[in-house]
Design a protein around this motif. Structure first.
Motif, short mmCIF file in Angstrom:
data_model
loop_
_atom_site.label_atom_id
_atom_site.label_comp_id
_atom_site.label_asym_id
_atom_site.label_seq_id
_atom_site.Cartn_x
_atom_site.Cartn_y
_atom_site.Cartn_z
N TYR A 1 -29.44 3.22 -45.29
CA TYR A 1 -30.25 4.19 -44.36
C TYR A 1 -29.65 4.38 -43.26
CZ TYR A 1 -33.64 2.43 -47.86
OH TYR A 1 -34.36 2.43 -49.14
N LEU B 1 -34.83 8.70 -32.73
CA LEU B 1 -35.44 7.75 -33.43
C LEU B 1 -37.13 7.91 -33.71
CD1 LEU B 1 -33.82 4.30 -31.90
CD2 LEU B 1 -33.44 5.43 -34.08
N GLY C 1 -34.62 8.13 -42.92
CA GLY C 1 -33.39 7.41 -43.16
C GLY C 1 -32.47 7.81 -44.28
N ARG D 1 -30.98 4.93 -37.70
CA ARG D 1 -31.52 3.48 -37.42
C ARG D 1 -31.07 3.08 -35.93
NH1 ARG D 1 -28.69 -0.52 -41.02
NH2 ARG D 1 -26.97 0.82 -40.16
N THR D 2 -31.44 2.31 -35.10
CA THR D 2 -30.93 1.80 -33.75
C THR D 2 -29.61 1.85 -33.63
OG1 THR D 2 -33.02 0.74 -33.47
CG2 THR D 2 -31.23 0.18 -32.03
#
Length: 257
Positions: A227, A77, A111, A230-231
């Motif tokens: 996207y 991340l 992303g 992401r987490t």
């Protein structure tokens, strides 16, 4: 050479090597088991993951890493670019000696996918793309289907769950590998990919770039941009097609019952 093209070429070489490795595993026999009920994995999946991680991270140690077969520590991340990897997409088909499996590799930045390689070992076919430089199969440019109506559209998706579209004259069939479905679309062998179940980042990122670089549109089934990195690595069901057909399908899929 742009970063995207350099990354594409790196992914191509690694994916091809991983494909040869998994075929060798299958030829000599291997152990397989279930991570969860209905979710198979094999020694070949893990060996492919290890090979890809060794090669790709050695070449780009600053890139993040997300793979179906690696524990996600989420250090990705904070990376400018990350690898998104499925060491064998279509493990069920692979274990049954069926051809619908691929090695799927992508690089994402902010992303969005910027480089991709999907290798089909059964056909010895390499699909690749770099942002702004088109999509290819074995070096030849890909152009998405221009079919512009639901009637006669060749859909890849669960026929039972696409009954409404089939009633309008579309055809539907399924392909075991999510990434291979998007390859079929990008090369014009299908007119749309219509999913009804959530997917994972590693299922979609490489094929997403192939579709867009071949002239198609790739969104969620709600029409939202997709996207990655992401987490959460879970994605809403995707919808991909040429621009006109995508708009028609999206209108149908988002109609209020």
């Amino acid at each position: 050479m742009s970063d995207a093209r350099a990354d594409r070429d790196l992914l191509v070489d690694a994916a091809r090597a991983a494909g040869k490795l998994v075929l060798a595993f299958r030829a000599r026999g291997m152990r397989d088991w279930e991570k969860l009920p209905g979710d198979p994995v094999s020694e070949a999946d893990l060996a492919s993951d290890a090979l890809l991680q060794e090669r790709l991270k050695a070449a780009r140690p600053e890139y993040g890493w997300l793979s179906e077969e690696t524990v996600d520590d989420q250090s990705r991340l904070t990376a400018k670019r990350s690898f998104l990897i499925d060491p064998i997409d279509g493990t069920r088909a692979f274990l049954k000696n069926k051809p619908e499996f691929v090695i799927s590799c992508a690089v994402v930045e902010d992303g969005r996918p910027v480089a991709a390689a999907i290798y089909d070992p059964s056909a010895d076919a390499m699909y690749d793309a770099a942002l702004g430089h088109g999509a290819r199969k074995d070096g030849a440019p890909l152009t998405i289907s221009t079919h512009d109506q639901i009637t006669g559209a060749r859909l890849i998706g669960d026929p039972g769950r696409l009954a409404d579209l089939r009633a309008l004259g579309a055809e539907a069939h399924t392909v075991n590998s999510a990434a291979l479905r998007l390859c079929r679309l990008a090369e014009g062998k299908a007119d749309a990919v219509v999913a009804v179940r959530p997917k994972w980042d590693w299922d979609l990122a490489a094929g997403h770039l192939l579709v867009e670089e071949s002239g198609g549109v790739f969104t969620s089934s709600k029409g939202e941009p997709v996207y990655y990195n992401r987490t959460s690595a879970v994605q809403d069901p995707p919808l991909a097609a040429g621009p006109v057909l995508h708009a028609l399908l999206l209108e149908r899929l988002t109609q209020t019952p």
